[in-house]
Design an enzyme around this catalytic site. Structure first.
Site, PDB file in Angstrom:
ATOM      1  N   PHE A 149      -4.495  -5.646   3.645  1.00 42.38           N
ATOM      2  CA  PHE A 149      -4.955  -4.780   2.931  1.00 42.38           C
ATOM      3  C   PHE A 149      -4.708  -3.491   3.630  1.00 42.38           C
ATOM      4  O   PHE A 149      -4.973  -3.331   4.721  1.00 42.38           O
ATOM      5  CB  PHE A 149      -6.202  -4.718   2.318  1.00 42.38           C
ATOM      6  CG  PHE A 149      -6.717  -3.586   1.494  1.00 42.38           C
ATOM      7  CD1 PHE A 149      -6.292  -3.653  -0.003  1.00 42.38           C
ATOM      8  CD2 PHE A 149      -7.436  -2.568   1.883  1.00 42.38           C
ATOM      9  CE1 PHE A 149      -6.759  -2.756  -0.935  1.00 42.38           C
ATOM     10  CE2 PHE A 149      -7.949  -1.618   0.877  1.00 42.38           C
ATOM     11  CZ  PHE A 149      -7.679  -1.821  -0.490  1.00 42.38           C
ATOM     12  N   ASN A 190     -16.222  -3.806   2.917  1.00 44.61           N
ATOM     13  CA  ASN A 190     -15.355  -3.297   2.008  1.00 44.61           C
ATOM     14  C   ASN A 190     -14.513  -4.379   1.375  1.00 44.61           C
ATOM     15  O   ASN A 190     -13.630  -4.757   1.577  1.00 44.61           O
ATOM     16  CB  ASN A 190     -14.300  -2.377   2.410  1.00 44.61           C
ATOM     17  CG  ASN A 190     -13.248  -1.775   1.643  1.00 44.61           C
ATOM     18  OD1 ASN A 190     -13.375  -1.821   0.405  1.00 44.61           O
ATOM     19  ND2 ASN A 190     -11.936  -1.280   2.028  1.00 44.61           N
ATOM     20  N   PRO A 191     -15.240  -4.901   0.580  1.00 43.73           N
ATOM     21  CA  PRO A 191     -14.786  -6.431  -0.185  1.00 43.73           C
ATOM     22  C   PRO A 191     -13.677  -6.226  -1.484  1.00 43.73           C
ATOM     23  O   PRO A 191     -13.430  -4.807  -1.725  1.00 43.73           O
ATOM     24  CB  PRO A 191     -16.238  -6.968  -0.888  1.00 43.73           C
ATOM     25  CG  PRO A 191     -16.778  -5.723  -1.342  1.00 43.73           C
ATOM     26  CD  PRO A 191     -16.445  -4.585  -0.360  1.00 43.73           C
TER      27      PRO A 191
END
Length: 312
Positions: A100, A202-203
């Site tokens: 990500f 920060n899932p």
């Protein structure tokens, strides 16, 4: 596309190439098209963006490479994949397919974690869903006395995390411990139970089926973006496990979707083991991350006022 070589050379002026690229990117729907064109040009010419106007022009070979990068960006490949790095707070992190790309709004959560960590002389900080290591490595750089543990479950993301952790350690930052684990596991970091001072996460939190930009849809790993039907599938177990890992008075910060400004603080309140629950906006004023403190008595709270909205 016509070229405009600098006088007496076969180089094209950066300004001309950037202007052409900006038009192409804008036509493709890229926001901040001019800025991104400048960043691509600066990357290719090996100069800071602020000195682009002073750089030598593009050679024909460089211009071909620049045009190819612009075409890929116009096809909505992330800028960070093209340059191989992403800026985050004071760091440049290696990123690419399988991890990500860290976002500017997450810098606020990392900054909150750094400020909280200063309450302890040598804090133990845990970063769940670490991805590229953006949060963990920022904390390690800005809090040299901290012991930082980064947890990531994706094998592809772990390779980027380990690469960035090794790079920052070589640069002189305190090494970060990397743990390969599923953050929803009920026995996660069992050896740290009751010892963690600051836990950040920060899932994946975007509700399934939500429309996301092409850069996210085509290039960010789905398991780092989507958090189940309501976007809370990972946040729920993280909140429960964090209450076990945190010492009394330890703090939790978790990023969430901008539709979760009530839901995530509500989950923290319903758990009963947290106090000082607050929600914080991002720079655009949208709900972005929730914070809470593990009850100092280590117990569950009874019913009562739950949480408030923070100003930063």
């Amino acid at each position: 596309m016509p070229q405009h070589p600098s006088e007496g050379t076969k180089r094209e002026r950066p300004s001309a190439a950037v202007a052409r690229a900006a038009r192409a990117l804008a036509a493709a729907g890229v926001e901040a098209a001019r800025a991104e064109a400048e960043l691509l040009a600066a990357y290719l010419l090996g100069v800071p963006r602020g000195r682009l106007a002073l750089a030598d022009g593009f050679t024909p070979e460089q211009l071909d490479r620049f045009d190819a990068l612009v075409a890929r960006r116009a096809d909505r490949e992330p800028l960070q994949h093209l340059t191989g790095s992403a800026a985050f707070r004071h760091l440049e992190l290696a990123v690419g397919p399988g991890v990500f790309v860290p976002r500017p709004e997450t810098e606020l959560l990392a900054g909150w974690g750094v400020e909280q960590g200063r309450r302890w002389p040598a804090p133990l900080v845990v970063d769940l869903c670490s991805g590229s290591g953006a949060i963990a490595l920022s904390v390690a750089q800005e809090l040299p006395a901290a012991r930082v543990v980064a947890v990531e479950g994706s094998p592809a993301a772990l390779s980027w995390l380990r690469r960035n952790a090794a790079s920052r350690a070589a640069a002189g930052d305190r090494p970060v411990g990397v743990v390969a684990a599923d953050v929803t596991a009920p026995d996660l970091l069992a050896d740290l139970a009751g010892r963690v001072d600051v836990l950040l996460c920060n899932p994946p939190y975007v509700p399934a089926g939500a429309v996301v930009p092409p850069e996210v849809d085509r290039h960010d790993p789905a398991d780092a973006v989507f958090g189940g039907a309501d976007g809370l599938a990972v946040i729920r177990p993280v909140i429960a496990r964090a209450a076990v890992l945190l010492r009394p008075g330890g703090v939790l910060g978790v990023e969430h979707d901008d539709t979760h400004g009530t839901a995530v603080p509500g989950l923290l309140a319903a758990d009963g083991r947290y106090e000082a629950i607050a929600d914080h906006p991002d720079l655009a004023g949208r709900p972005r991350f929730a914070t809470a403190s593990r009850r100092a008595d280590g117990q569950h709270a009874g019913p009562g006022p739950a949480w408030q909205t923070a100003s930063s």
